[in-house]
Design a protein around this motif. Structure first.
Motif, PDB file in Angstrom:
ATOM      1  N   THR A 220       0.720  -1.327  -0.112  1.00  0.00           N
ATOM      2  CA  THR A 220       0.066  -0.018   0.101  1.00  0.00           C
ATOM      3  C   THR A 220       0.801   1.249  -0.063  1.00  0.00           C
ATOM      4  O   THR A 220       0.619   2.229  -0.426  1.00  0.00           O
ATOM      5  N   LEU A 221       2.113   1.213   0.935  1.00  0.00           N
ATOM      6  CA  LEU A 221       2.948   2.262   0.862  1.00  0.00           C
ATOM      7  C   LEU A 221       3.475   2.599  -0.673  1.00  0.00           C
ATOM      8  O   LEU A 221       3.602   3.834  -1.139  1.00  0.00           O
ATOM      9  N   LEU A 222       3.843   1.725  -1.222  1.00  0.00           N
ATOM     10  CA  LEU A 222       4.377   1.688  -2.693  1.00  0.00           C
ATOM     11  C   LEU A 222       3.002   2.353  -3.610  1.00  0.00           C
ATOM     12  O   LEU A 222       3.344   3.058  -4.571  1.00  0.00           O
ATOM     13  N   GLU A 223       1.990   1.986  -3.468  1.00  0.00           N
ATOM     14  CA  GLU A 223       0.784   2.511  -4.182  1.00  0.00           C
ATOM     15  C   GLU A 223       0.704   3.832  -3.779  1.00  0.00           C
ATOM     16  O   GLU A 223       0.418   4.704  -4.860  1.00  0.00           O
ATOM     17  N   LEU A 224       1.058   4.392  -2.661  1.00  0.00           N
ATOM     18  CA  LEU A 224       0.894   5.583  -2.396  1.00  0.00           C
ATOM     19  C   LEU A 224       2.092   6.674  -3.210  1.00  0.00           C
ATOM     20  O   LEU A 224       1.681   7.379  -3.750  1.00  0.00           O
ATOM     21  N   GLU A 225       3.221   5.910  -3.112  1.00  0.00           N
ATOM     22  CA  GLU A 225       4.123   6.683  -4.058  1.00  0.00           C
ATOM     23  C   GLU A 225       3.685   6.636  -5.403  1.00  0.00           C
ATOM     24  O   GLU A 225       4.348   7.642  -6.049  1.00  0.00           O
ATOM     25  N   LEU A 226       3.279   5.610  -5.905  1.00  0.00           N
ATOM     26  CA  LEU A 226       2.857   5.670  -7.388  1.00  0.00           C
ATOM     27  C   LEU A 226       1.738   6.706  -7.525  1.00  0.00           C
ATOM     28  O   LEU A 226       1.839   7.489  -8.588  1.00  0.00           O
ATOM     29  N   ALA A 227       0.726   6.722  -6.712  1.00  0.00           N
ATOM     30  CA  ALA A 227      -0.178   7.708  -6.859  1.00  0.00           C
ATOM     31  C   ALA A 227       0.209   9.074  -6.791  1.00  0.00           C
ATOM     32  O   ALA A 227      -0.247   9.908  -7.794  1.00  0.00           O
ATOM     33  N   LEU A 228       1.462   9.385  -6.245  1.00  0.00           N
ATOM     34  CA  LEU A 228       1.726  10.734  -5.963  1.00  0.00           C
ATOM     35  C   LEU A 228       2.617  11.076  -7.112  1.00  0.00           C
ATOM     36  O   LEU A 228       2.559  11.963  -7.832  1.00  0.00           O
ATOM     37  N   ARG A 229       3.346   9.922  -7.520  1.00  0.00           N
ATOM     38  CA  ARG A 229       4.361  10.118  -8.974  1.00  0.00           C
ATOM     39  C   ARG A 229       3.536  10.414 -10.115  1.00  0.00           C
ATOM     40  O   ARG A 229       3.729  11.116 -10.887  1.00  0.00           O
ATOM     41  N   TYR A 230       2.334   9.588 -10.252  1.00  0.00           N
ATOM     42  CA  TYR A 230       1.435   9.763 -11.525  1.00  0.00           C
ATOM     43  C   TYR A 230      -0.010  10.539 -11.139  1.00  0.00           C
ATOM     44  O   TYR A 230      -0.937  10.675 -11.842  1.00  0.00           O
ATOM     45  N   ASN A 231       0.134  11.430 -10.148  1.00  0.00           N
ATOM     46  CA  ASN A 231      -0.861  12.545 -10.037  1.00  0.00           C
ATOM     47  C   ASN A 231      -2.192  11.847  -9.633  1.00  0.00           C
ATOM     48  O   ASN A 231      -3.279  12.495 -10.207  1.00  0.00           O
ATOM     49  N   THR A 232      -2.544  10.847  -9.024  1.00  0.00           N
ATOM     50  CA  THR A 232      -3.935  10.167  -8.842  1.00  0.00           C
ATOM     51  C   THR A 232      -4.125  10.272  -7.430  1.00  0.00           C
ATOM     52  O   THR A 232      -5.369   9.776  -7.435  1.00  0.00           O
ATOM     53  N   TYR A 233      -3.245  10.565  -6.557  1.00  0.00           N
ATOM     54  CA  TYR A 233      -3.587  10.616  -5.305  1.00  0.00           C
ATOM     55  C   TYR A 233      -4.973  11.251  -4.778  1.00  0.00           C
ATOM     56  O   TYR A 233      -5.017  12.584  -5.435  1.00  0.00           O
ATOM     57  N   PRO A 234      -5.759  10.974  -3.997  1.00  0.00           N
ATOM     58  CA  PRO A 234      -5.810   9.508  -3.321  1.00  0.00           C
ATOM     59  C   PRO A 234      -6.608   8.579  -4.273  1.00  0.00           C
ATOM     60  O   PRO A 234      -7.298   7.526  -3.479  1.00  0.00           O
ATOM     61  N   TYR A 235      -6.474   8.237  -5.455  1.00  0.00           N
ATOM     62  CA  TYR A 235      -7.184   7.496  -6.214  1.00  0.00           C
ATOM     63  C   TYR A 235      -6.363   6.544  -6.792  1.00  0.00           C
ATOM     64  O   TYR A 235      -5.692   6.647  -7.750  1.00  0.00           O
ATOM     65  N   ILE A 236      -6.195   5.263  -6.036  1.00  0.00           N
ATOM     66  CA  ILE A 236      -5.336   4.408  -6.342  1.00  0.00           C
ATOM     67  C   ILE A 236      -5.570   2.906  -5.789  1.00  0.00           C
ATOM     68  O   ILE A 236      -6.280   2.842  -4.815  1.00  0.00           O
TER      69      ILE A 236
END
Ligand code: NAP
Length: 218
Positions: free
Chosen positions: A188-204
């Protein structure tokens, strides 16, 4: 018929109650430290089949989803071991540290296993850990729904939970024993990093490729 409850009116609590209210076959008990505020949310979100109340009332359910932060969850479990005997407790927690740079659990530990150790006479099920609240709130993404990994040491309880939530717009996959949460929670923490990197946070969330049917469960 088994009763279900959600505890907490935060991001995940609200989104889970919404989906259970819209798609579930049975009423949902919704517990809060502030039952009046929970009732106002029921009205504001136009939720049907939801009964707002205290945590004590929500603890009467057979399947309980405490939507608490990991530290609050552990305190609650330790204080209510007797009342929670024989119940299915659905653990959605990810034990991130306060600045989301790591975990409060050591390698080789998971929040789900810690909860089970605190509640030896309850059955802990892990679920929804990889699905961020915004996805729980709006589950359809370009015609697809996300996978929700369901874990537990008691296969019968996993089946009971998966049957209960089957109408909800997610693909529930039996993901094995509770110790798999050592991986699931860290992912889940990796997902958070990916969401921030790809500008989808908090949608992932998670969607695995290749599984045609979520039927084979062993
Ligand atoms: N946010 C996500 O996208 C996400 C995704 C997957 C899993 N999770 C997990 O889901 C859990 C809840 O996350 P969340 O984002 O929904 O948290 P949140 O918005 O902060 O909500 C937590 C809720 O816990 C209740 N609570 C009970 N005792 C509390 C206390 N002493 N202090 C603070 N709150 C207390 C509160 O509800 P009342 O005021 O109604 O009592 C509060 O609204 C966490 O374990 C998290 O790791 C979160």
């Amino acid at each position: 018929m088994m009763k279900i409850s959600v505890m907490g009116t935060g991001n995940m609590g609200k989104a889970l109650v919404k989906q259970l209210s819209i798609f579930g076959d049975h009423s949902v008990l919704w517990g809060s430290r502030d039952p009046l505020e929970a009732q106002q949310l029921v009205t504001q979100l136009q939720l049907s089949n939801v009964i707002a109340g205290t945590y004590e009332a929500a603890q009467q359910a057979d399947i309980i989803i405490p939507a608490f932060h990991a530290s609050v969850l552990k305190e609650w479990a330790a204080a209510h071991q007797d009342q929670l005997k024989g119940k299915i407790i659905v653990d959605i927690s990810n034990p991130f540290n306060s600045d989301f740079s790591g975990f409060t659990t050591a390698w080789g530990e998971s929040s789900a296993e810690q909860l089970q150790a605190l509640l030896p006479e309850s059955t802990v099920i892990g679920a929804f850990k990889n699905t961020f609240f915004k996805v729980v709130d709006e589950p359809n993404f370009q015609g697809r729904v996300s996978d929700v990994l369901v874990t537990g040491n008691d296969d019968h309880a996993v089946q009971q939970f998966m049957e209960y939530v089957k109408p909800l717009p997610f693909r529930f996959l039996h993901a094995g024993k509770l110790d798999n949460n050592r991986t699931i929670e860290r992912f889940t923490l990796l997902e958070l990093e990916l969401a921030l990197r790809y500008n989808t946070y908090p949608y992932i969330s998670l969607q695995l490729f290749g599984i045609k049917e979520p039927i084979a469960v062993n």
